[in-house]
Design a protein around this motif. Structure first.
Motif, PDB file in Angstrom:
ATOM      1  N   SER A   1      -1.956  -3.268   6.879  1.00 17.68           N
ATOM      2  CA  SER A   1      -3.218  -3.794   5.926  1.00 17.68           C
ATOM      3  C   SER A   1      -3.416  -5.415   5.868  1.00 17.68           C
ATOM      4  O   SER A   1      -4.648  -5.536   5.528  1.00 17.68           O
ATOM      5  CB  SER A   1      -3.215  -3.154   4.549  1.00 17.68           C
TER       6      SER A   1
ATOM      7  N   THR B   1       0.862  -1.365   0.145  1.00 17.56           N
ATOM      8  CA  THR B   1       0.017   0.082  -0.066  1.00 17.56           C
ATOM      9  C   THR B   1       0.684   1.107   0.051  1.00 17.56           C
ATOM     10  O   THR B   1       0.262   2.349   0.041  1.00 17.56           O
ATOM     11  CB  THR B   1      -0.980  -0.055   1.147  1.00 17.56           C
TER      12      THR B   1
ATOM     13  N   LYS C   1      -9.547  -1.128   6.398  1.00 21.16           N
ATOM     14  CA  LYS C   1      -9.874  -2.511   7.274  1.00 21.16           C
ATOM     15  C   LYS C   1      -9.885  -2.467   8.755  1.00 21.16           C
ATOM     16  O   LYS C   1     -11.075  -2.996   9.161  1.00 21.16           O
ATOM     17  CB  LYS C   1      -8.430  -3.756   7.117  1.00 21.16           C
TER      18      LYS C   1
ATOM     19  N   TYR D   1      -6.345   2.386   2.384  1.00 23.95           N
ATOM     20  CA  TYR D   1      -6.654   1.143   2.353  1.00 23.95           C
ATOM     21  C   TYR D   1      -6.192   0.439   3.907  1.00 23.95           C
ATOM     22  O   TYR D   1      -6.926  -0.483   4.548  1.00 23.95           O
ATOM     23  CB  TYR D   1      -5.597   0.216   1.341  1.00 23.95           C
ATOM     24  N   SER D   2      -4.916   0.659   4.203  1.00 28.65           N
ATOM     25  CA  SER D   2      -4.473   0.315   5.518  1.00 28.65           C
ATOM     26  C   SER D   2      -5.393   0.766   6.815  1.00 28.65           C
ATOM     27  O   SER D   2      -5.226   0.451   7.818  1.00 28.65           O
ATOM     28  CB  SER D   2      -2.971   0.734   5.734  1.00 28.65           C
TER      29      SER D   2
END
Length: 392
Positions: free
Chosen positions: A66, A21, A89, A85-86
């Motif tokens: 992530s 990422t 989640k 993205y990290s």
């Protein structure tokens, strides 16, 4: 090929922090550019030393990563920026949607198209992520948003986006969706900072210190002005626990082992020597007594054991066939009630606020009426569809 085509800047990350990422490998690009006509010379030996140092530090933070083990081509479909993205989640897990992360990624692509395929930088990508999670949590499709939008209380960040509070996107906002989200509110058509109220620095700084403490300075005040909720949470933590930045990262994140010694320098020339002696059993309140030595003297402190599961009474759920019952649209904290029993309310008037992992959702009245019953108090943890307010 981008460099050969004349690109001005390549965004990189130090070797041990690159890829997945993150950005491309800085150390590898330096080696790749060796002998190239556009080479910028770096000391690769020093870069590798920096990389090795951060590789060791990164070990401490693996629980916060992530979970990706290899590059994922699906980024070309969902277009979630790496930095988000990290965060997405753990945010999904906190919202009770951890098992629906694949759905969230698919919904992210759908929402991005709904919003006009926007440029996704930190604030705008968060808006798309908030909406995607909101839709998954409530089982909403794109068609549902357009058909039932007048009855939906959208996340605050989504409303701010369509108000123009983070700027005007290239090509403008999708007009039909903007009307649905804003309802009867009129959006900005110019720069959002034109709509900020003026600040009287002398008066407001004095009020700030009166509220939070005379020891605070102008930098603290500016932090509060930019990020009021974040600052309030920070100063509350700081007042209770002090400056925890002095605690080494492994100890802060993972604690001490029994019999372990450590030193913590809390000021120049002032070092604490600490040894963990024992941890007592859990009492009826869920606390443990921790015994330790501080500079040779035995001390003890009571600590809440957050690993102990506390039985919690289930909140009453809304009746989906009763439009007068207003519930929580997602899991989080009922941070604030904005009405009282008996209050008259207008359609789209704000009723209460749900907060969850940097996402704030203000729930509004679906019709004119009055508050007949308030089921939950502010500060209550809620799950999706927990009853909060009943109208009449």
């Amino acid at each position: 090929m981008a460099i050969d085509a004349g690109v001005n800047v390549v965004d990189c990350a130090l070797g041990s922090l690159s890829g997945l990422t993150s950005q491309p490998n800085f150390n590898a690009i330096v080696e790749m550019m060796r002998f190239h006509e556009r080479e910028n010379q770096y000391d690769i030996k020093l870069l590798n030393q920096f990389s090795n140092y951060w590789e060791a530090v990164r070990e401490y933070y693996y629980p916060f990563e992530s979970g990706l083990k290899a590059s994922a081509a699906e980024v070309f479909s969902h277009e979630i920026p790496g930095g988000q993205y990290s965060n997405l989640k753990p945010q999904a897990i906190a919202l009770g949607l951890g098992d629906k992360f694949e759905q969230i990624k698919e919904m992210y692509a759908t929402v991005n198209d709904m919003f006009g395929d926007i440029v996704k930088v930190t604030p705008s990508s968060k808006v798309v992520g908030d909406m995607a999670q909101f839709m998954v949590a409530n089982g909403l499709s794109e068609a549902d948003v357009f058909e039932k939008g007048d009855q939906i209380s959208f996340p605050e960040s989504v409303q701010q986006f369509f108000m123009g509070e983070i700027g005007q996107p290239e090509g403008g906002f999708p007009p039909a969706l903007q009307r649905i989200v804003l309802k009867d509110r009129q959006p900005f058509h110019d720069r959002p900072n034109k709509h900020l109220p003026p600040i009287d620095f002398d008066k407001d700084f004095a009020a700030f210190k009166a509220q939070f403490g005379e020891d605070l300075d102008m930098c603290d005040f500016l932090s509060y002005q930019f990020y009021p909720k974040v600052f309030e949470a920070y100063i509350k933590f700081h007042r209770e626990y002090g400056d925890v930045s002095a605690v080494p990262t492994p100890l802060f994140l993972y604690g001490m082992k029994m019999g372990q010694d450590t030193t913590i320098e809390i000021a120049k020339g002032k070092t604490l020597l600490i040894r963990l002696l024992s941890i007592g059993p859990v009492d009826e309140k869920g606390n443990r007594t921790v015994f330790f030595k501080l500079n040779g003297q035995t001390r003890n402190v009571e600590v809440r054991d957050k690993a102990i599961k506390v039985e919690r009474k289930e909140n009453k759920k809304t009746d989906k066939d009763n439009a007068k019952q207003i519930g929580a649209p997602l899991q989080g904290m009922l941070s604030k009630l904005l009405v009282k029993n008996g209050d008259a309310v207008k359609k789209n008037q704000q009723l209460f606020i749900i907060e969850a992992m940097k996402m704030e959702t203000i729930i509004t009245a679906p019709f004119d009426g009055a508050v007949g019953h308030i089921e939950l108090a502010g500060g209550t943890l809620v799950n999706t569809n927990d009853l909060v307010v009943e109208l009449k």
